[in-house]
Scaffold this motif. Structure first.
Motif, PDB file in Angstrom:
ATOM      1  N   ALA A 116       0.833  -1.203   0.000  1.00 20.18           N
ATOM      2  CA  ALA A 116       0.000   0.000   0.000  1.00 20.18           C
ATOM      3  C   ALA A 116       0.869   1.255   0.000  1.00 20.18           C
ATOM      4  O   ALA A 116       0.459   2.305  -0.512  1.00 20.18           O
ATOM      5  CB  ALA A 116      -0.929   0.009   1.219  1.00 20.18           C
ATOM      6  N   LEU A 117       2.074   1.162   0.537  1.00 16.28           N
ATOM      7  CA  LEU A 117       2.972   2.310   0.570  1.00 16.28           C
ATOM      8  C   LEU A 117       3.494   2.687  -0.813  1.00 16.28           C
ATOM      9  O   LEU A 117       4.073   3.755  -0.979  1.00 16.28           O
ATOM     10  CB  LEU A 117       4.138   2.051   1.525  1.00 16.28           C
ATOM     11  N   LEU A 118       3.267   1.823  -1.801  1.00 16.72           N
ATOM     12  CA  LEU A 118       3.681   2.124  -3.174  1.00 16.72           C
ATOM     13  C   LEU A 118       2.612   2.912  -3.935  1.00 16.72           C
ATOM     14  O   LEU A 118       2.854   3.340  -5.061  1.00 16.72           O
ATOM     15  CB  LEU A 118       4.006   0.834  -3.930  1.00 16.72           C
ATOM     16  N   SER A 119       1.451   3.107  -3.327  1.00 11.08           N
ATOM     17  CA  SER A 119       0.397   3.878  -3.985  1.00 11.08           C
ATOM     18  C   SER A 119       0.810   5.335  -4.075  1.00 11.08           C
ATOM     19  O   SER A 119       1.315   5.918  -3.123  1.00 11.08           O
ATOM     20  CB  SER A 119      -0.917   3.761  -3.201  1.00 11.08           C
ATOM     21  N   ARG A 120       0.582   5.919  -5.228  1.00  6.51           N
ATOM     22  CA  ARG A 120       0.955   7.319  -5.459  1.00  6.51           C
ATOM     23  C   ARG A 120      -0.276   8.202  -5.522  1.00  6.51           C
ATOM     24  O   ARG A 120      -0.245   9.288  -6.071  1.00  6.51           O
ATOM     25  CB  ARG A 120       1.736   7.428  -6.777  1.00  6.51           C
ATOM     26  N   GLY A 121      -1.387   7.751  -4.980  1.00  3.11           N
ATOM     27  CA  GLY A 121      -2.648   8.466  -5.065  1.00  3.11           C
ATOM     28  C   GLY A 121      -2.564   9.900  -4.585  1.00  3.11           C
ATOM     29  O   GLY A 121      -1.770  10.245  -3.705  1.00  3.11           O
ATOM     30  N   ALA A 122      -3.391  10.746  -5.175  1.00  2.73           N
ATOM     31  CA  ALA A 122      -3.477  12.159  -4.810  1.00  2.73           C
ATOM     32  C   ALA A 122      -4.862  12.434  -4.236  1.00  2.73           C
ATOM     33  O   ALA A 122      -5.802  11.660  -4.434  1.00  2.73           O
ATOM     34  CB  ALA A 122      -3.235  13.039  -6.042  1.00  2.73           C
ATOM     35  N   ALA A 123      -4.971  13.545  -3.535  1.00  8.25           N
ATOM     36  CA  ALA A 123      -6.259  14.009  -3.025  1.00  8.25           C
ATOM     37  C   ALA A 123      -6.213  15.531  -2.992  1.00  8.25           C
ATOM     38  O   ALA A 123      -5.162  16.124  -2.773  1.00  8.25           O
ATOM     39  CB  ALA A 123      -6.519  13.457  -1.622  1.00  8.25           C
ATOM     40  N   GLY A 124      -7.368  16.146  -3.244  1.00  2.00           N
ATOM     41  CA  GLY A 124      -7.411  17.598  -3.211  1.00  2.00           C
ATOM     42  C   GLY A 124      -8.740  18.121  -3.702  1.00  2.00           C
ATOM     43  O   GLY A 124      -9.718  17.366  -3.823  1.00  2.00           O
ATOM     44  N   THR A 125      -8.761  19.417  -3.993  1.00  5.25           N
ATOM     45  CA  THR A 125      -9.992  20.050  -4.449  1.00  5.25           C
ATOM     46  C   THR A 125      -9.789  20.751  -5.783  1.00  5.25           C
ATOM     47  O   THR A 125      -8.699  21.214  -6.105  1.00  5.25           O
ATOM     48  CB  THR A 125     -10.508  21.087  -3.424  1.00  5.25           C
ATOM     49  N   ALA A 126     -10.875  20.812  -6.524  1.00  2.00           N
ATOM     50  CA  ALA A 126     -10.954  21.600  -7.761  1.00  2.00           C
ATOM     51  C   ALA A 126     -12.325  22.254  -7.715  1.00  2.00           C
ATOM     52  O   ALA A 126     -13.346  21.545  -7.644  1.00  2.00           O
ATOM     53  CB  ALA A 126     -10.806  20.713  -8.990  1.00  2.00           C
ATOM     54  N   GLY A 127     -12.350  23.560  -7.701  1.00  5.25           N
ATOM     55  CA  GLY A 127     -13.618  24.240  -7.511  1.00  5.25           C
ATOM     56  C   GLY A 127     -14.196  23.815  -6.182  1.00  5.25           C
ATOM     57  O   GLY A 127     -13.514  23.835  -5.155  1.00  5.25           O
ATOM     58  N   ARG A 128     -15.450  23.374  -6.202  1.00  5.92           N
ATOM     59  CA  ARG A 128     -16.095  22.896  -4.967  1.00  5.92           C
ATOM     60  C   ARG A 128     -16.216  21.377  -4.958  1.00  5.92           C
ATOM     61  O   ARG A 128     -17.132  20.815  -4.356  1.00  5.92           O
ATOM     62  CB  ARG A 128     -17.453  23.553  -4.807  1.00  5.92           C
ATOM     63  N   THR A 129     -15.276  20.719  -5.640  1.00  8.80           N
ATOM     64  CA  THR A 129     -15.267  19.259  -5.736  1.00  8.80           C
ATOM     65  C   THR A 129     -14.057  18.696  -5.015  1.00  8.80           C
ATOM     66  O   THR A 129     -12.936  19.148  -5.229  1.00  8.80           O
ATOM     67  CB  THR A 129     -15.238  18.819  -7.215  1.00  8.80           C
ATOM     68  N   LEU A 130     -14.302  17.705  -4.153  1.00 11.46           N
ATOM     69  CA  LEU A 130     -13.243  16.957  -3.495  1.00 11.46           C
ATOM     70  C   LEU A 130     -12.928  15.749  -4.366  1.00 11.46           C
ATOM     71  O   LEU A 130     -13.833  15.003  -4.744  1.00 11.46           O
ATOM     72  CB  LEU A 130     -13.713  16.495  -2.108  1.00 11.46           C
ATOM     73  N   ILE A 131     -11.648  15.575  -4.696  1.00 14.26           N
ATOM     74  CA  ILE A 131     -11.214  14.457  -5.543  1.00 14.26           C
ATOM     75  C   ILE A 131     -10.208  13.624  -4.760  1.00 14.26           C
ATOM     76  O   ILE A 131      -9.248  14.165  -4.207  1.00 14.26           O
ATOM     77  CB  ILE A 131     -10.582  14.958  -6.860  1.00 14.26           C
ATOM     78  N   ILE A 132     -10.440  12.298  -4.731  1.00 16.62           N
ATOM     79  CA  ILE A 132      -9.572  11.387  -3.993  1.00 16.62           C
ATOM     80  C   ILE A 132      -9.260  10.187  -4.868  1.00 16.62           C
ATOM     81  O   ILE A 132     -10.159   9.574  -5.436  1.00 16.62           O
ATOM     82  CB  ILE A 132     -10.265  10.903  -2.699  1.00 16.62           C
ATOM     83  N   ASN A 133      -7.970   9.845  -4.966  1.00 13.09           N
ATOM     84  CA  ASN A 133      -7.547   8.638  -5.682  1.00 13.09           C
ATOM     85  C   ASN A 133      -7.405   7.485  -4.695  1.00 13.09           C
ATOM     86  O   ASN A 133      -6.744   7.630  -3.667  1.00 13.09           O
ATOM     87  CB  ASN A 133      -6.166   8.805  -6.324  1.00 13.09           C
ATOM     88  N   LEU A 134      -8.003   6.349  -5.041  1.00 16.21           N
ATOM     89  CA  LEU A 134      -7.823   5.123  -4.271  1.00 16.21           C
ATOM     90  C   LEU A 134      -7.206   4.055  -5.171  1.00 16.21           C
ATOM     91  O   LEU A 134      -7.336   4.114  -6.396  1.00 16.21           O
ATOM     92  CB  LEU A 134      -9.163   4.613  -3.727  1.00 16.21           C
ATOM     93  N   PRO A 135      -6.555   3.054  -4.566  1.00 17.40           N
ATOM     94  CA  PRO A 135      -6.006   1.958  -5.352  1.00 17.40           C
ATOM     95  C   PRO A 135      -7.112   1.192  -6.083  1.00 17.40           C
ATOM     96  O   PRO A 135      -8.291   1.300  -5.732  1.00 17.40           O
ATOM     97  CB  PRO A 135      -5.345   1.056  -4.298  1.00 17.40           C
ATOM     98  N   GLY A 136      -6.721   0.398  -7.063  1.00 21.39           N
ATOM     99  CA  GLY A 136      -7.678  -0.311  -7.891  1.00 21.39           C
ATOM    100  C   GLY A 136      -8.118  -1.663  -7.385  1.00 21.39           C
ATOM    101  O   GLY A 136      -9.022  -2.266  -7.949  1.00 21.39           O
ATOM    102  N   SER A 137      -7.530  -2.156  -6.316  1.00 20.11           N
ATOM    103  CA  SER A 137      -7.939  -3.458  -5.787  1.00 20.11           C
ATOM    104  C   SER A 137      -9.171  -3.315  -4.910  1.00 20.11           C
ATOM    105  O   SER A 137      -9.443  -2.243  -4.359  1.00 20.11           O
ATOM    106  CB  SER A 137      -6.802  -4.068  -4.967  1.00 20.11           C
ATOM    107  N   SER A 138      -9.906  -4.411  -4.745  1.00 22.69           N
ATOM    108  CA  SER A 138     -11.074  -4.397  -3.855  1.00 22.69           C
ATOM    109  C   SER A 138     -10.656  -4.055  -2.427  1.00 22.69           C
ATOM    110  O   SER A 138     -11.300  -3.251  -1.754  1.00 22.69           O
ATOM    111  CB  SER A 138     -11.767  -5.757  -3.873  1.00 22.69           C
ATOM    112  N   GLY A 139      -9.568  -4.652  -1.966  1.00 26.01           N
ATOM    113  CA  GLY A 139      -9.069  -4.367  -0.621  1.00 26.01           C
ATOM    114  C   GLY A 139      -8.641  -2.920  -0.475  1.00 26.01           C
ATOM    115  O   GLY A 139      -8.911  -2.280   0.543  1.00 26.01           O
TER     116      GLY A 139
END
Length: 159
Positions: free
Chosen positions: A111-134
């Motif tokens: 999980a420490l290899l995930s490079r996901g980002a999170a932040g806002t654009a306008g009034r939208t919260l955007i979050i990247n999660l890994p692609g596995s079910s877990g």
């Protein structure tokens, strides 16, 4: 009072081509529905420019929360964080770090290899999660307790 809106974007070239079914997107959709968000089925896009196009469209539509799943690893085709950062106006680096840390604490050191980002654009919260079910389940365990508060703040609510 209307429910806040959410959108799930599954990033997978193989799922977009119908090679296999999206498994992580539906997990995120159900979690969001359980929290009272109005959310349709996941949108499935291939890796690449279609990720930022889908994100920009969600921001244009003023979706409150967009969660992506997939494309956050080290594979040559994994560009979701870069595509996301091209849309973000403000990053929330501690949220992305907490998602990776939680997965590692659950016994998934990769999980420490995930490079996901999170932040806002306008009034939208955007979050990247890994692609596995877990990874989707673990990521939602981290973000679920703060989503409503974050949406309120982004929309100008009090702390």
């Amino acid at each position: 009072m209307t429910s806040p809106t959410a959108q799930v974007i599954t990033v997978s070239s193989r799922a977009a081509a119908g090679v296999y079914a999206d498994k992580s997107g539906p997990i995120i959709v159900q979690s969001l529905r359980d929290q009272g968000f109005a959310v349709d089925a996941p949108i499935v896009v291939p890796d690449g420019d279609q990720v930022s196009e889908a994100l920009r469209e969600a921001v244009r539509q003023q979706v409150a929360v967009v969660i992506t799943t997939g494309g956050t690893g080290l594979s040559p085709d994994d560009h979701t964080p870069e595509q996301t950062r091209s849309v973000l106006e403000r990053e929330i680096p501690q949220l992305a770090a907490a998602i990776a840390r939680y997965g590692a604490d659950q016994g998934v050191p990769t999980a420490l290899l995930s490079r996901g980002a999170a932040g806002t654009a306008g009034r939208t919260l955007i979050i990247n999660l890994p692609g596995s079910s877990g990874g989707a389940r673990d990521g939602m365990a981290v973000v679920s307790p703060i989503l409503r508060h974050a949406v309120s703040q982004i929309q100008g609510g009090d702390h």
